[in-house]
Design a protein around this motif. Structure first.
Motif, PDB file in Angstrom:
ATOM      1  N   LEU A   1      -3.759  22.246-115.547  1.00 16.61           N
ATOM      2  CA  LEU A   1      -4.565  21.933-114.366  1.00 16.61           C
ATOM      3  C   LEU A   1      -5.171  23.216-113.808  1.00 16.61           C
ATOM      4  O   LEU A   1      -4.451  24.131-113.417  1.00 16.61           O
ATOM      5  CB  LEU A   1      -3.696  21.259-113.306  1.00 16.61           C
ATOM      6  N   VAL A   2      -6.505  23.261-113.798  1.00 17.58           N
ATOM      7  CA  VAL A   2      -7.193  24.458-113.304  1.00 17.58           C
ATOM      8  C   VAL A   2      -8.101  24.140-112.113  1.00 17.58           C
ATOM      9  O   VAL A   2      -8.775  25.029-111.598  1.00 17.58           O
ATOM     10  CB  VAL A   2      -8.035  25.121-114.423  1.00 17.58           C
ATOM     11  N   ARG A   3      -8.128  22.882-111.683  1.00 17.20           N
ATOM     12  CA  ARG A   3      -8.985  22.475-110.577  1.00 17.20           C
ATOM     13  C   ARG A   3      -8.722  23.340-109.347  1.00 17.20           C
ATOM     14  O   ARG A   3      -7.592  23.533-108.928  1.00 17.20           O
ATOM     15  CB  ARG A   3      -8.718  21.011-110.241  1.00 17.20           C
ATOM     16  N   GLY A   4      -9.799  23.874-108.784  1.00 16.30           N
ATOM     17  CA  GLY A   4      -9.674  24.722-107.603  1.00 16.30           C
ATOM     18  C   GLY A   4      -9.240  26.136-107.900  1.00 16.30           C
ATOM     19  O   GLY A   4      -9.096  26.950-106.987  1.00 16.30           O
ATOM     20  N   LYS A   5      -9.056  26.446-109.185  1.00 16.63           N
ATOM     21  CA  LYS A   5      -8.559  27.776-109.543  1.00 16.63           C
ATOM     22  C   LYS A   5      -9.545  28.571-110.405  1.00 16.63           C
ATOM     23  O   LYS A   5      -9.346  29.762-110.613  1.00 16.63           O
ATOM     24  CB  LYS A   5      -7.221  27.660-110.280  1.00 16.63           C
ATOM     25  N   VAL A   6     -10.583  27.882-110.948  1.00 20.36           N
ATOM     26  CA  VAL A   6     -11.516  28.553-111.848  1.00 20.36           C
ATOM     27  C   VAL A   6     -12.935  28.060-111.581  1.00 20.36           C
ATOM     28  O   VAL A   6     -13.157  27.068-110.884  1.00 20.36           O
ATOM     29  CB  VAL A   6     -11.164  28.281-113.329  1.00 20.36           C
ATOM     30  N   ASP A   7     -13.917  28.740-112.174  1.00 16.75           N
ATOM     31  CA  ASP A   7     -15.323  28.343-112.102  1.00 16.75           C
ATOM     32  C   ASP A   7     -15.581  27.268-113.150  1.00 16.75           C
ATOM     33  O   ASP A   7     -15.479  27.530-114.356  1.00 16.75           O
ATOM     34  CB  ASP A   7     -16.207  29.562-112.357  1.00 16.75           C
ATOM     35  N   ILE A   8     -15.925  26.046-112.719  1.00 18.21           N
ATOM     36  CA  ILE A   8     -16.040  24.912-113.636  1.00 18.21           C
ATOM     37  C   ILE A   8     -17.159  25.114-114.661  1.00 18.21           C
ATOM     38  O   ILE A   8     -16.987  24.835-115.853  1.00 18.21           O
ATOM     39  CB  ILE A   8     -16.265  23.605-112.839  1.00 18.21           C
ATOM     40  N   GLY A   9     -18.333  25.584-114.215  1.00 15.84           N
ATOM     41  CA  GLY A   9     -19.439  25.799-115.140  1.00 15.84           C
ATOM     42  C   GLY A   9     -19.079  26.770-116.249  1.00 15.84           C
ATOM     43  O   GLY A   9     -19.418  26.562-117.418  1.00 15.84           O
ATOM     44  N   GLN A  10     -18.361  27.814-115.880  1.00 11.07           N
ATOM     45  CA  GLN A  10     -17.934  28.811-116.860  1.00 11.07           C
ATOM     46  C   GLN A  10     -16.948  28.212-117.853  1.00 11.07           C
ATOM     47  O   GLN A  10     -16.999  28.500-119.064  1.00 11.07           O
ATOM     48  CB  GLN A  10     -17.307  30.000-116.128  1.00 11.07           C
ATOM     49  N   GLU A  11     -16.059  27.345-117.360  1.00 11.14           N
ATOM     50  CA  GLU A  11     -15.064  26.743-118.241  1.00 11.14           C
ATOM     51  C   GLU A  11     -15.701  25.761-119.226  1.00 11.14           C
ATOM     52  O   GLU A  11     -15.302  25.681-120.381  1.00 11.14           O
ATOM     53  CB  GLU A  11     -13.982  26.038-117.424  1.00 11.14           C
ATOM     54  N   ILE A  12     -16.732  25.017-118.760  1.00 11.36           N
ATOM     55  CA  ILE A  12     -17.430  24.107-119.659  1.00 11.36           C
ATOM     56  C   ILE A  12     -18.079  24.901-120.797  1.00 11.36           C
ATOM     57  O   ILE A  12     -18.048  24.500-121.960  1.00 11.36           O
ATOM     58  CB  ILE A  12     -18.484  23.279-118.897  1.00 11.36           C
TER      59      ILE A  12
END
Length: 304
Positions: free
Chosen positions: A227-238
């Motif tokens: 679970l990384v929600r709220g902990k990372v940049d979503i666009g970067q992770e995609i």
């Protein structure tokens, strides 16, 4: 072990051993076999390497860490007792195995261990040297526990990749009842194998995975999600996941090409064909899991 620990009279299996216990006893047996063979050949380097590998990499790094929740106050008494008996066997046999190479330290440590009722040797130097035992041989336990360690390794890699070093939350998805039974029975141990892990939740086939997780596939039946929600940049992770899909697709294409050579079915051995088919199946499963992860991130991004 505790001050009130009393070892069994004989070092026999009771039938109550956990998978981790069966694994470490198997690894103990492998070490004993390798060390005996090396000493017979006067090959002390091989003997030392085998002993070092068992004591440090298997007993201390894995098994002792793994059984900490099992032997903690309030744990199941039967499971705790079984784990302690197995640990005692490993300590006793491990010290005896090491004794020819480190006589003084092993004597001192062995004297601090309690004795089995069937043994009364006053010194480790005259105690029986370990011999391989057929009842400790367990290739299936080794294979199953290695699978669990692979799951933990994948979890550690995810946490490192996303720099989540504390309070990490993992979910293990399963596509079969067999893999669910295995992973759910060992979830507490998996927690101890991942530094900074707060929880591991095991999901049955079809159970929803929380939105905002990254994933790593472990074979074609199991995946571990962080679970990384709220902990990372979503666009970067995609973008990272898309890069990973591209790499896996390249690996799959290479595997498929190997199956398209002339007379593949008749010239290539069956074992190689089966291995190639398994690789392609694993790649397909990994790609599907990664694609689903992107969908989950997009849903999460839309909700921001």
């Amino acid at each position: 072990l505790g001050d009130d620990f009393v070892p069994q009279a004989e070092a026999q299996l009771t039938g109550r051993e956990s998978l981790a216990e069966l694994w470490i006893l198997h690894r103990l047996n492998v070490a004993i076999r390798d060390v005996n063979a090396a000493l017979a050949d006067m090959n002390f380097m091989v003997a030392t390497t085998a002993i070092y590998g068992f004591w440090l990499n298997e007993l201390c790094d894995i098994f002792i860490e793994y059984i900490k929740p099992v032997t903690a106050p309030g744990a199941n008494p039967e499971a705790c007792s079984s784990a302690q008996q197995t640990l005692y066997t490993c300590l006793d046999q491990g010290l005896r195995m090491l004794h020819p190479l480190m006589p003084f330290v092993t004597e001192e440590l062995w004297q601090r261990l309690p004795r089995r009722a069937s043994e009364n040797e006053p010194s480790i130097s005259i105690a029986a040297y370990p011999e391989p035992r057929s009842d400790y041989e367990n290739a299936k336990a080794e294979s199953d526990f290695k699978f669990v360690m692979d799951i933990a390794t994948a979890g550690r890699s995810l946490a490192a990749a996303y720099n989540i070093v504390a309070k990490s939350e993992f979910y293990i998805s399963n596509s079969s009842d067999a893999s669910y039974a295995l992973t759910s029975s060992l979830s507490e141990g998996i927690v101890t194998m991942i530094s900074g892990c707060q929880s591991v939740t095991v999901l049955r086939s079809g159970e929803a995975i929380p939105a905002g997780c990254v994933v790593s596939s472990v074979g074609d039946e199991v995946a571990i999600h962080l679970l990384v929600r709220g902990k990372v940049d979503i666009g970067q992770e995609i973008s990272k996941i898309e890069d990973k899909i591209s790499k896996v697709e390249q690996l799959k294409d290479g595997a498929v090409k190997r199956t398209q050579v002339p007379k593949y079915e008749t010239v290539v051995p069956q074992s190689v064909r089966e291995a190639n088919a398994s690789k392609i199946s694993n790649y397909d499963a990994e790609i599907e899991v990664l694609q689903n992860s992107i969908k989950e991130f997009l849903v999460l991004k839309d909700g921001e």
